[in-house]
Design an enzyme around this catalytic site. Structure first.
Site, PDB file in Angstrom:
ATOM      1  N   SER A  39       0.844  -1.189   0.000  1.00 54.34           N
ATOM      2  CA  SER A  39       0.000   0.000   0.000  1.00 54.34           C
ATOM      3  C   SER A  39       0.883   1.243   0.000  1.00 54.34           C
ATOM      4  CB  SER A  39      -0.880  -0.029   1.249  1.00 54.34           C
ATOM      5  OG  SER A  39      -1.708   1.102   1.271  1.00 54.34           O
ATOM      6  N   SER A  40       0.536   2.221  -0.834  1.00 51.65           N
ATOM      7  CA  SER A  40       1.246   3.496  -0.871  1.00 51.65           C
ATOM      8  C   SER A  40       2.735   3.278  -1.160  1.00 51.65           C
ATOM      9  CB  SER A  40       0.993   4.238   0.458  1.00 51.65           C
ATOM     10  OG  SER A  40       1.484   5.543   0.404  1.00 51.65           O
ATOM     11  N   SER A  41       3.612   3.607  -0.220  1.00 47.13           N
ATOM     12  CA  SER A  41       5.036   3.337  -0.426  1.00 47.13           C
ATOM     13  C   SER A  41       5.260   1.849  -0.735  1.00 47.13           C
ATOM     14  CB  SER A  41       5.822   3.736   0.826  1.00 47.13           C
ATOM     15  OG  SER A  41       7.170   3.378   0.708  1.00 47.13           O
TER      16      SER A  41
END
Ligand SMILES: *[C@@H]1O[C@H](CO)[C@@H](O)[C@H](O)[C@H]1NC(C)=O
Length: 318
Positions: A150-152
């Site tokens: 998720s995200s990074s």
């Protein structure tokens, strides 16, 4: 039950097949059915940490899922946010790995040349070492090793798929950017990074993005040497999710640029939308025949798109 299993094993072994065998609660010394911190697993150039969850029912050659947290996150925190993986690990026979980055506001390094280079000694190398250790330790099926984040963690999933295409069969990533989008940025966190990529300011053609992917790993030594055959990587299939209300990592451009990147790698183009898939408000964007690349656009959803573990496992084919 155990008796029956033994009989079955004996029968299978007699006809010479690889016998699926219950691995026992901890032949490897790793506790089962509980999130466990692993103290060491080999070279760890960027001081990563590792937790994992292995069900006590593991049999035969299990699958492995590498699940990566976002910035400011931790492996255990991400485990709590993706509880479905632990719940489903027994029936689907997999181990889930939850490493932690403790550098750069706990973001994964998706910017430095060392991490954007296969065996360059950065976070990507450390994660590859974790995957190889886990594959050996749990006698995993090398064709069933997957990555999600998720995200990074999504940004890093795209990097891992580029630098280590041989390690992963499929990617499912949430709210990220194309592989190499932060190349050359002084950091990878909202505090340390050049924000041009997160703001949607890095745009390239599909061919340019594909070249970024390919630059991360030199071509493998292949069969048919000299004829140019067997020297292409087989890249993992990619599924990517993004909320259109994400004001943290620009939705429109990062989502689109990722789809361009992997569409070019897999030589597939947008085919059709399926609305309300997998849930109302989401649109499944199918590329080609839908077996290599899929996007999920989540209407009204912000930066944190909830993990859809069941859809992920379906994509992984487990
Ligand atoms: C498919 O869905 C996406 C996301 O909602 C949208 O941006 C795009 O315009 C749609 N494409 C078509 C051809 O309807």
């Amino acid at each position: 039950m155990l008796f029956k299993t033994l009989i079955l094993l004996a029968g299978t072994a007699a006809v010479g097949h690889a016998a699926p065998s219950p691995q026992g609660p901890s032949a490897d010394g790793i506790p089962r059915d509980v999130l466990t911190q692993i103290p060491s697993w080999g070279p760890n150039p960027t001081n990563l940490q590792l937790h994992l969850y292995a069900p006590s029912t593991l049999t035969g050659k299990p699958s492995i899922i590498l699940a990566l947290h976002g910035c400011f996150g931790t492996g255990p925190g991400h485990a709590a946010m993706t509880q479905g993986f632990q719940t489903l690990s027994s029936s689907r026979n997999f181990v889930v790995l939850y490493p932690s980055s403790i550098n750069d506001n706990n973001c994964w390094d998706v910017a430095s040349l060392s991490s954007l280079t296969r065996d360059g000694g950065g976070d990507s190398t450390g994660l590859a070492t974790i995957v190889r250790w886990a594959s050996t330790t749990f006698n995993a099926d090398p064709k069933r090793v997957f990555i999600t984040g998720s995200s990074s963690g999504c940004m890093m999933s795209n990097v891992m798929a580029s630098a280590y295409p041989d390690l992963f069969s499929a990617v499912s990533c949430y709210s990220g950017v194309p592989a190499g989008c932060l190349a050359g940025s002084p950091g990878s966190s909202p505090i340390s990074a050049d924000q041009t990529c997160a703001n949607g300011g890095i745009r390239k053609t599909g061919e340019e993005w594909a070249a970024v992917v390919k630059a991360m790993a030199p071509l493998p030594e292949g069969k048919g040497k000299g004829k140019g055959k067997g020297r292409e990587w087989k890249y993992p299939k990619v599924q990517t999710w993004h909320g259109d209300n994400d004001f943290f990592v620009n939705y429109f451009h990062n989502f689109e640029e990722q789809l361009k990147q992997w569409g070019t790698i897999h030589e597939v183009e947008f085919t059709r939308n399926e609305t309300s898939v997998p849930v109302p408000g989401y649109t499944k964007m199918v590329y080609g025949d839908g077996t290599k690349l899929v996007g999920y656009s989540a209407s009204g959803v912000g930066h944190v798109v909830p993990q859809h573990e069941v859809v992920d496992l379906e994509w992984f084919g487990i």
